[in-house]
Scaffold this active site. Structure first.
Site, mmCIF file in Angstrom:
data_model
loop_
_atom_site.group_PDB
_atom_site.id
_atom_site.type_symbol
_atom_site.label_atom_id
_atom_site.label_comp_id
_atom_site.label_asym_id
_atom_site.label_seq_id
_atom_site.Cartn_x
_atom_site.Cartn_y
_atom_site.Cartn_z
ATOM 1 C CD GLU A 261 -6.094 1.067 1.980
ATOM 2 O OE1 GLU A 261 -5.989 0.017 2.546
ATOM 3 O OE2 GLU A 261 -6.832 0.957 1.065
ATOM 4 C CB SER B 88 -9.706 -1.388 3.677
ATOM 5 O OG SER B 88 -10.115 -2.609 3.077
ATOM 6 N NE ARG C 191 -3.890 -1.759 -0.124
ATOM 7 C CZ ARG C 191 -3.754 -3.162 -0.593
ATOM 8 N NH1 ARG C 191 -2.387 -3.158 -1.046
ATOM 9 N NH2 ARG C 191 -4.516 -4.131 -0.421
HETATM 10 C C1 LIG Z 1 -15.711 0.320 -2.365
HETATM 11 C C2 LIG Z 1 -14.386 0.316 -2.441
HETATM 12 C C3 LIG Z 1 -13.195 -0.725 -2.578
HETATM 13 C C4 LIG Z 1 -11.944 -0.594 -2.609
HETATM 14 N N1 LIG Z 1 -11.071 -1.825 -2.803
HETATM 15 C C5 LIG Z 1 -10.058 -1.207 -2.743
HETATM 16 C C6 LIG Z 1 -8.959 -2.673 -2.887
HETATM 17 O O1 LIG Z 1 -9.325 -3.744 -2.778
HETATM 18 N N2 LIG Z 1 -7.542 -2.422 -2.837
HETATM 19 C C7 LIG Z 1 -6.969 -1.261 -2.712
HETATM 20 O O2 LIG Z 1 -5.743 -1.110 -2.969
HETATM 21 N N3 LIG Z 1 -7.841 -0.015 -2.785
HETATM 22 C C8 LIG Z 1 -9.218 -0.347 -2.603
HETATM 23 N N4 LIG Z 1 -9.951 0.768 -2.738
HETATM 24 C C9 LIG Z 1 -9.416 2.240 -2.587
HETATM 25 C C10 LIG Z 1 -9.295 2.792 -3.903
HETATM 26 O O3 LIG Z 1 -10.182 2.294 -4.809
HETATM 27 C C11 LIG Z 1 -7.696 2.727 -4.692
HETATM 28 O O4 LIG Z 1 -6.936 3.325 -3.904
HETATM 29 C C12 LIG Z 1 -7.981 3.599 -5.920
HETATM 30 O O5 LIG Z 1 -6.708 3.274 -6.508
HETATM 31 C C13 LIG Z 1 -8.000 5.249 -5.707
HETATM 32 O O6 LIG Z 1 -7.867 5.617 -6.945
HETATM 33 P P1 LIG Z 1 -8.748 6.860 -7.349
HETATM 34 O O7 LIG Z 1 -8.472 7.265 -8.832
HETATM 35 O O8 LIG Z 1 -10.112 6.966 -6.893
HETATM 36 O O9 LIG Z 1 -7.702 7.965 -6.547
HETATM 37 P P2 LIG Z 1 -8.303 9.111 -5.645
HETATM 38 O O10 LIG Z 1 -9.080 8.591 -4.836
HETATM 39 O O11 LIG Z 1 -9.046 10.201 -6.459
HETATM 40 O O12 LIG Z 1 -6.970 9.725 -4.858
HETATM 41 C C14 LIG Z 1 -6.234 8.924 -4.071
HETATM 42 C C15 LIG Z 1 -4.639 9.439 -4.006
HETATM 43 O O13 LIG Z 1 -4.144 9.408 -5.237
HETATM 44 C C16 LIG Z 1 -3.557 10.485 -5.819
HETATM 45 N N5 LIG Z 1 -3.916 10.391 -6.991
HETATM 46 C C17 LIG Z 1 -5.043 10.101 -7.948
HETATM 47 N N6 LIG Z 1 -4.615 10.188 -9.171
HETATM 48 C C18 LIG Z 1 -3.533 10.540 -9.255
HETATM 49 C C19 LIG Z 1 -2.829 11.098 -10.432
HETATM 50 N N7 LIG Z 1 -3.219 10.920 -11.791
HETATM 51 N N8 LIG Z 1 -1.708 11.346 -10.312
HETATM 52 C C20 LIG Z 1 -0.977 11.997 -9.132
HETATM 53 N N9 LIG Z 1 -1.801 11.480 -7.825
HETATM 54 C C21 LIG Z 1 -2.795 11.027 -8.182
HETATM 55 C C22 LIG Z 1 -4.580 11.658 -5.161
HETATM 56 O O14 LIG Z 1 -3.943 12.949 -5.254
HETATM 57 C C23 LIG Z 1 -4.688 10.925 -3.661
HETATM 58 O O15 LIG Z 1 -3.652 11.422 -3.101
HETATM 59 C C24 LIG Z 1 -11.503 0.872 -2.524
HETATM 60 C C25 LIG Z 1 -12.081 2.034 -2.345
HETATM 61 C C26 LIG Z 1 -13.567 1.579 -2.484
HETATM 62 C C27 LIG Z 1 -14.426 2.689 -2.402
#
Ligand SMILES: Cc1cc2nc3c(=O)[nH]c(=O)nc-3n(C[C@H](O)[C@H](O)[C@H](O)COP(=O)(O)OP(=O)(O)OC[C@H]3O[C@@H](n4cnc5c(N)ncnc54)[C@H](O)[C@@H]3O)c2cc1C
Length: 348
Positions: A342, A241, A164
């Site tokens: 997380e 999570s 992570r």
């Molecule tokens: C129902 C649910 C289930 C999930 N299951 C999992 C799982 O099984 N495993 C897991 O690891 N995670 C899980 N997650 C967490 C999440 O989905 C992941 O971490 C996902 O990759 C976040 O991506 P995002 O585009 O939504 O990022 P955001 O939530 O928009 O941003 C998260 C972070 O990443 C940064 N970021 C995003 N895009 C960029 C970019 N292009 N450049 C630089 N920084 C960036 C943001 O600034 C922030 O710091 C889950 C979340 C939910 C709601």
């Protein structure tokens, strides 16, 4: 580049809490990213990069600077030395890319089916689930470096992936905007069926599951835990999570095992790097008085997953943070283990 003012951020997240962005824009190209970075720099505004909003808790006061939503699209596919390389725009929806890779019969990301968010979000916390993580298949990450305004390609080693964690959420936090990610997948490869839930799902199958079978199984298991965004399921109003599985030193692990033994319990644990042990955060949370379905006002624990803090409707970020702190405090009191959150906290 269109810059909007006072844009509410909660609808752009899965947890649906928090205030507005003072300024907001979306980048569809590298030139847009460059322009947004200059806009923020010239006005001395803090810049926050938004992907799919699935790993965020936005403060009730919102974000005082510029929020840059990443909308860079496009997927390019090519074959190199028997592998299939996918160069994917950071703004692509992650699960759409997984569906495409599985449909092309390429192995390597099938267990990561159903994770919400964007492709650009996946390297940030080295997304993982069901026995796979993106560090295994990321070949390189194309970034815009906010320090000098240059675009550069980081190889996987330079991304510093561990559980992570990557340079993007630790040592180089806030420095890079991810533009594109290149994944190296294995054509015709077999699915990874190592995780207990998946093994159980396929127990008794007489044929070897395909990548498509594995993707469907992962999505079904995730839906049963509200870990797949399903319209109408209020247990999905979460950031996934909320706590990482703690990784303990041998001494910390012995202490925890002792505390559990005094209660006649055995804590589930797995080997981690450098003789450490990874223990189940869900187990700790559930045995500290927070069972599935626990509620406190407008926030609670998912009825289907002990690690998901959910917004039961109209909750504030302050309420979510209070619940997080309450859980952390109880777990530390009872088990002596600090739980690390997380999601990313924005504007606190
Ligand atoms: C129902 C649910 C289930 C999930 N299951 C999992 C799982 O099984 N495993 C897991 O690891 N995670 C899980 N997650 C967490 C999440 O989905 C992941 O971490 C996902 O990759 C976040 O991506 P995002 O585009 O939504 O990022 P955001 O939530 O928009 O941003 C998260 C972070 O990443 C940064 N970021 C995003 N895009 C960029 C970019 N292009 N450049 C630089 N920084 C960036 C943001 O600034 C922030 O710091 C889950 C979340 C939910 C709601």
């Amino acid at each position: 580049m269109l810059v909007q003012e006072n844009v509410p951020l909660s609808p752009l997240t899965t947890l649906k809490v928090g205030g507005a962005a003072r300024f907001f824009t979306e980048a569809k190209s590298v030139a847009d990213v460059d322009e947004a970075a200059s806009f923020a720099k010239s006005r001395n505004l803090p810049l926050f990069v938004l992907g799919g909003g699935s790993n965020l808790v936005i403060a009730d006061s919102g974000w005082p600077g510029l929020v840059l939503k990443i909308g860079l699209l496009g997927v390019e596919e090519r074959t190199e030395e028997g592998k299939t390389l996918f160069e994917v725009g950071a703004g692509e929806e992650w699960d759409r890319f997984v569906a495409r890779a599985v449909a092309a019969n390429c192995a390597g990301v099938e267990c990561l089916s159903g994770i919400p968010g964007s492709v650009g979000g996946t390297p940030v916390q080295n997304v993982g689930a069901y026995g796979q993580e993106v560090a295994e298949t990321i070949q390189s990450v194309l970034v815009f470096d906010l320090e000098d305004g240059q675009v550069r390609e980081l190889c996987a080693d330079a991304c510093g992936f561990t559980y992570r964690t990557s340079v993007f959420n630790t040592t180089a936090r806030g420095r890079y905007i991810i533009l594109r990610v290149t994944y190296t997948l294995t054509p015709g490869g077999t699915p990874r069926i190592q995780y207990t839930d998946l093994k159980k799902h396929f127990a008794g199958w007489e044929v070897t599951p395909t990548l498509t079978d594995t993707r469907e199984a992962v999505r079904r298991i995730r839906a049963s835990k509200a870990m797949l965004i399903t319209p109408g399921d209020e247990d999905c109003r979460s950031a996934g999570s909320f706590f990482k599985n703690p990784v303990l030193t041998p001494d910390q692990y012995v202490d925890l095992k002792g505390r559990a033994a005094l209660k006649g319990l055995v804590i589930p644990s797995y080997p981690a790097l450098e003789s450490q042990r990874k223990v189940s955060a869900a187990w700790l949370v559930e045995r500290s008085g927070f069972s599935k379905g626990y509620s406190s006002g407008r926030v609670g624990i998912s009825r289907k997953h002990a690690l998901a803090i959910v917004n039961r409707g109209e909750a504030t970020a302050a309420e979510v943070v209070a619940m997080k702190e309450h859980i952390q405090q109880r777990v530390e009191e009872i088990w002596g283990v600090p739980l690390q959150a997380e999601p990313v906290f924005v504007g606190f």
